[in-house]
Design an enzyme around this catalytic site. Structure first.
Site, mmCIF file in Angstrom:
data_model
loop_
_atom_site.group_PDB
_atom_site.id
_atom_site.type_symbol
_atom_site.label_atom_id
_atom_site.label_comp_id
_atom_site.label_asym_id
_atom_site.label_seq_id
_atom_site.Cartn_x
_atom_site.Cartn_y
_atom_site.Cartn_z
ATOM 1 N N ASP A 279 0.848 -1.191 0.000
ATOM 2 C CA ASP A 279 0.000 0.000 0.000
ATOM 3 C C ASP A 279 0.887 1.246 0.000
ATOM 4 O OD1 ASP A 279 -1.575 2.119 1.988
ATOM 5 O OD2 ASP A 279 -2.864 1.127 0.541
ATOM 6 N N THR B 211 -3.344 5.498 -4.007
ATOM 7 C CA THR B 211 -2.251 6.181 -3.300
ATOM 8 C C THR B 211 -0.911 5.973 -4.005
ATOM 9 O OG1 THR B 211 -2.096 4.251 -1.852
ATOM 10 C CG2 THR B 211 -3.328 6.121 -1.018
ATOM 11 N N THR B 212 -0.724 4.814 -4.647
ATOM 12 C CA THR B 212 0.530 4.551 -5.363
ATOM 13 C C THR B 212 0.527 5.287 -6.696
ATOM 14 O OG1 THR B 212 0.550 2.355 -4.366
ATOM 15 C CG2 THR B 212 2.049 2.716 -6.192
ATOM 16 N N ASP C 118 -9.333 0.075 1.785
ATOM 17 C CA ASP C 118 -9.385 0.588 0.401
ATOM 18 C C ASP C 118 -10.691 0.172 -0.270
ATOM 19 O OD1 ASP C 118 -6.945 1.669 0.791
ATOM 20 O OD2 ASP C 118 -5.844 0.376 -0.582
#
Length: 536
Positions: A64, A97-98, A397
């Protein structure tokens, strides 16, 4: 005569560091690229895991982006700004988020040659923002499609895409079920097609090591890691009347030092009697309404336990404020701050069962079978704490993805298809833009290709050949759903494979990445006052 040389004036302290102009801009870009390179390998279904040893000595295994970067201890201000991006993305939409870090790093990378050509940063920023505006409009009008949120299968397809890149992809059906069920439970219809969904406050994930993952389930109510106070109190109550308190069931102690002057022997007995009378009065206030279960956020003295036990009332004490709020929402009770103000309407009667059960070595109180719970608990079982922590991050998520779909039911093709389609559209449109702004506009178009390229790299495909072929198929605005299959490393129709991303997540990712890149590019002076090192 010679001109007198002006004396050199030092405004900053000796230990301050200053970078100006192009040097500062290039240093910022290098820092952003370094942060992006940390999480680049964690994108897609074939993502690698990172092992992080934090300052407390705890080991984390995760892919994550936000969980990795928040443990990174960096000193460069631009790198800190990039890490903040990931946190913002996680709070806003919970996923991507990545992607947002990789995209922001790539946009700054393509801005570097423009700066070297002496193009002014404000011109570059203007071109970037114009490209962002056109990209968002194109995604909304041409690529996105609306799904039926009442159709479980359609929602599950989108959640599967989110789970498919995570550690729990083998259990995607179970994760989808847990996420969709819990969000439906806490959703409140506000009318006009709007919904209030507070996942953070009213969906609690309880992790209990042991058992197997398939034993995980969504409870129709609340579960607390608490046991009743007295062994003779009832451990199972059907259709309980629940009273929630925010006040202590014990005599009040002085805030700090309390001095009492006792003049005669009877005074001490009077003090003790007053304390006992106070507790008796508090318990009488409670017992008037015949509750079966009393839950308080504060303490409960032995004497109060004795009085309540005589009336066959079970008690839970020192419950967290957040847990008390969820019990109130699940059972229809109202939290009372003074026992003298209790009304019949404050008693919660929505629960079907209160029971204390032992799981492993610990006791847990279950308040479940609620009639219309607007709060719930997800009970997670797993082999070890590390696995449970990663499952919790993945599930978090998934919960946010379901929430986003319920709020905005539009979805866009995943697997890098949307990015490549937008990239080709911007390249085509850049031909109609005149002047220097055309270059940064085209730079954004080429930067967007980093997502499909990284997906191809991470699954070991022939990147250059694959991206060139995909670019050709997306030419002239055709095949907008063609993307990369992150498992096999081939070009596929993502619509047929049911790889969909929520519109909210995709647009937020592109917006955040471009706007943060613009912010970093406009920095031309970095001042850092370093603390003097301690003398040993």
């Amino acid at each position: 005569m010679f001109a007198q040389s002006r004396p050199q004036i030092f405004v900053l302290k000796g230990n301050s560091k200053r970078e100006q102009g192009a040097k500062a801009q290039l240093a910022n870009i290098q820092a952003a690229k370094a942060i992006a390179s940390i999480v680049r390998t964690t994108l897609g279904p074939k993502a690698m895991l990172k092992m992080i040893l934090d300052q407390m000595g705890t080991v984390q295994l995760t892919s994550d982006g936000n969980a990795i970067l928040r443990e990174c201890d960096v000193t460069h201000p631009a790198a800190k700004s990039m890490i903040e991006l990931s946190r913002t993305q996680d709070e806003e939409v919970g996923d991507g988020t990545t992607s947002v870090i990789i995209l922001a790093g790539e946009i700054l990378t393509v801005a570097e040659p423009l700066l070297e050509r002496k193009i002014h940063p404000t011109k570059i920023v203007k071109g970037f923002l114009k490209a962002l505006e056109d990209a968002v409009t194109y995604i909304g009008e041409k690529i996105s499609k609306t799904i039926d949120t009442n159709n479980y299968e359609e929602v599950a397809k989108v959640v599967n895409t989110c789970i498919g890149t995570k550690f729990t992809h083998r259990y995607s059906d179970l994760m989808c079920k847990l996420a969709i069920e819990s969000v439906k439970k806490v959703a409140i219809d506000l009318g006009n097609g709007k919904k209030d969904i507070d996942v953070k406050r009213y969906v609690r994930i309880e992790k209990i090591p042991g058992g197997i993952l398939e034993e995980s389930r969504v409870l129709e109510g609340v579960m607390l890691n608490k046991d009743i106070l007295h062994p003779k109190m009832r451990r199972r109550i059907e259709n309980p009347r629940i009273l929630l308190l925010d006040c202590p069931l014990e005599y009040k102690k002085g805030e700090s030092e309390t001095n009492v002057i006792l003049e005669k022997e009877e005074d001490f007995e009077t003090l003790l009697r007053l304390e006992d009378e106070y507790i008796k009065r508090v318990c009488d206030d409670i017992m008037k309404f015949n509750p079966d279960l009393v839950v308080t956020e504060k303490g409960c003295s032995d004497l109060a336990q004795y009085y309540l036990l005589k009336k066959n009332i079970s008690v839970l004490r020192r419950v967290r404020k957040t847990d008390n709020n969820r019990i109130a929402r699940a059972t229809g009770a109202t939290i009372v701050t003074r026992t003298s103000e209790i009304k019949e309407s404050d008693i919660g009667t929505g629960a079907g069962l209160f029971e204390v059960r032992k799981i492993g070595d610990e006791y847990f109180s279950f308040i479940e079978n609620c009639k219309d719970p607007k709060a719930c608990t997800i009970l997670l079982r797993g082999g070890s704490k590390d696995i449970l922590n990663e499952i919790e991050r993945n599930l978090d998520d998934a919960l946010h993805v379901v929430k986003n779909i319920f709020v905005d039911s539009r979805v866009v093709p995943g697997g890098g298809a949307t990015e490549m389609s937008v990239s080709q559209y911007l390249l085509e449109k850049s031909k109609s833009i005149k002047g220097i702004e055309q270059l940064p506009y085209q730079a954004v178009a080429s930067a967007l290709e980093v997502i499909p390229r990284t997906l191809a790299e991470n699954c070991g495909a022939h990147t250059i050949r694959l991206i060139t072929e995909l670019r050709a198929k997306h030419a002239n605005g055709e095949n907008t759903s063609l993307g990369i299959d992150g498992q096999k490393g081939v070009i596929v129709d993502t619509a047929q494979l049911n790889i969909w991303d929520p519109y909210e997540v995709k647009v937020q990712t592109i917006k955040t990445a471009v706007e943060s890149a613009c912010l970093i590019l406009r920095i031309d002076d970095v001042l850092s006052s370093l603390k003097p090192k301690d003398k040993k």
